[in-house]
Motif scaffolding. Structure first.
Motif, mmCIF file in Angstrom:
data_model
loop_
_atom_site.group_PDB
_atom_site.id
_atom_site.type_symbol
_atom_site.label_atom_id
_atom_site.label_comp_id
_atom_site.label_asym_id
_atom_site.label_seq_id
_atom_site.Cartn_x
_atom_site.Cartn_y
_atom_site.Cartn_z
ATOM 1 N N LYS A 136 0.860 -1.182 0.000
ATOM 2 C CA LYS A 136 0.000 0.000 0.000
ATOM 3 C C LYS A 136 0.899 1.236 0.000
ATOM 4 O O LYS A 136 1.367 1.678 1.039
ATOM 5 N N ASN A 186 1.440 5.138 -2.105
ATOM 6 C CA ASN A 186 0.959 6.127 -3.084
ATOM 7 C C ASN A 186 2.137 6.856 -3.734
ATOM 8 O O ASN A 186 1.978 7.944 -4.265
ATOM 9 N N SER A 231 6.980 12.287 -4.462
ATOM 10 C CA SER A 231 6.092 11.221 -4.916
ATOM 11 C C SER A 231 6.848 10.152 -5.701
ATOM 12 O O SER A 231 6.240 9.201 -6.190
ATOM 13 N N ALA A 280 3.276 3.231 -8.172
ATOM 14 C CA ALA A 280 2.385 3.381 -7.021
ATOM 15 C C ALA A 280 1.253 2.369 -7.126
ATOM 16 O O ALA A 280 0.792 2.030 -8.218
ATOM 17 N N GLU A 317 -1.633 2.742 -5.225
ATOM 18 C CA GLU A 317 -2.890 3.422 -4.934
ATOM 19 C C GLU A 317 -2.688 4.921 -5.044
ATOM 20 O O GLU A 317 -1.559 5.403 -5.186
ATOM 21 N N GLY A 318 -3.761 5.658 -5.030
ATOM 22 C CA GLY A 318 -3.664 7.108 -5.127
ATOM 23 C C GLY A 318 -3.646 7.579 -6.573
ATOM 24 O O GLY A 318 -3.764 6.791 -7.524
ATOM 25 N N ARG A 341 -1.247 5.926 -9.312
ATOM 26 C CA ARG A 341 -1.384 4.529 -9.721
ATOM 27 C C ARG A 341 -1.545 4.489 -11.241
ATOM 28 O O ARG A 341 -2.343 5.237 -11.819
#
Length: 321
Positions: free
Chosen positions: A52, A54, A97, A133, A135-136, A139
């Protein structure tokens, strides 16, 4: 009595989000402390590649210990670090990120053993894997979250690396190759040597006789069939030692040299007869030179005509030979 379990259940997503945020903040600090590169052990690797997440990451698997004798690892490591440093200069919103990290074999053997598989490409080092990534907003639209292996087809240079890894970062990596001062100094030194040489040989370069000789030599080489041989890739001589190729559409390299020599000797003989001999004050010497150079012209023309006869057996003319 049911209220407390219900509240605890509702608090689970917030706890997970807080844990993810804490992991992200830790990764940001580790990257900032080492010019954008996170040095991973097994625990940090698991945090960075958490199911999990992001954020995305580019992870460099290497073996820098001298005992491993990994020459490509030492060659590629500066390029990866340079690209990571360039990424550390982008604004925080994009920089935080995507992370750059390095995992060394001797610091995380468990990671190598776990991921040493043909599917993940970890059969040798160095290897760069890009983890999207999961999720978020970052992705991938394709839904693929498995690692993507970097292709070393363009070598170990930082430029191609930055260009390809920019496919996985929010914005292109602003990498610029450093100024190659050694190359600049080499070019400047070469130009200086050439300039000094030109100055030293300037009187020779200004001599009309030098240019005349160069022109004559160039004319002799070109008229002897040099370009014909070069363009067609003809051999220097025949397989049986033959140096004259039969037919007017064939010519050996050695034949070109002989023809150029004949043309040159004929040209020299004509020049001696027209430029030097008329100005001889001694009549006996003048007469001797006339006989000598006329004989050279006669013999060389005879040789030239005989070459024509070798090239074409049906050539009807003959002089002396």
């Amino acid at each position: 009595m049911l209220l407390l379990p219900l509240l605890a259940l509702l608090a689970v997503p917030f706890c997970i989000a807080a844990s993810t945020q804490a992991t992200h903040d830790k990764l940001v600090k580790l990257a900032a402390a080492n010019n954008g590169v996170i040095k991973l052990d097994e625990n940090l690797f698991n945090l960075l590649t958490s199911p999990k997440r992001n954020w995305s990451s580019s992870i460099h698997f290497t073996a820098m210990d001298p005992r491993r004798r990994c020459g490509p690892c030492k060659e590629f490591d500066p390029s990866f670090n340079a690209v990571a440093k360039a990424w550390s200069k982008v604004p925080a919103a994009e920089r935080d990120s995507h992370f750059f990290a390095t995992v060394d074999f001797d610091n995380a053997m468990g990671v190598f053993q776990k991921h040493l598989s043909p599917q993940l490409g970890l059969q040798s080092a160095p290897v760069v894997q890009n983890y999207p990534a999961t999720e978020g907003p970052r992705r991938p639209a394709s839904g693929r979250t498995t690692p993507i292996v970097y292709d070393f087809g363009n070598g170990f240079d930082a430029g191609p690396l930055a260009e390809q890894l920019s496919q996985f970062t929010p914005i292109p990596i602003p990498y610029k190759a450093p100024t190659d001062w050694a190359r600049i100094a080499t070019v400047a030194g070469t130009l200086l040597i050439i300039a000094s040489g030109v100055r030293a040989f300037l009187p020779i370069l200004r001599s009309r006789w030098v240019w005349a000789a160069g022109t004559v030599l160039t004319s002799l080489v070109m008229t002897s069939g040099y370009m014909f041989v070069r363009i067609r890739g003809m051999p220097h001589s025949g397989g049986n030692g033959q140096w004259i190729a039969p037919g007017y559409q064939n010519q050996f390299g050695q034949e070109t040299q002989i023809v150029a020599f004949i043309y040159g000797l004929l040209s020299a003989a004509f020049l001696m007869l027209t430029v030097v001999t008329p100005y001889q004050t001694n009549q006996a010497r003048q007469r001797l030179q006339i006989y000598l150079w006329s004989g050279v012209i006669l013999v060389m023309f005879s040789v030239l005509i005989s070459l024509f006869r070798v090239k074409n057996r049906g050539y009807p003319f003959k002089l002396l030979l």
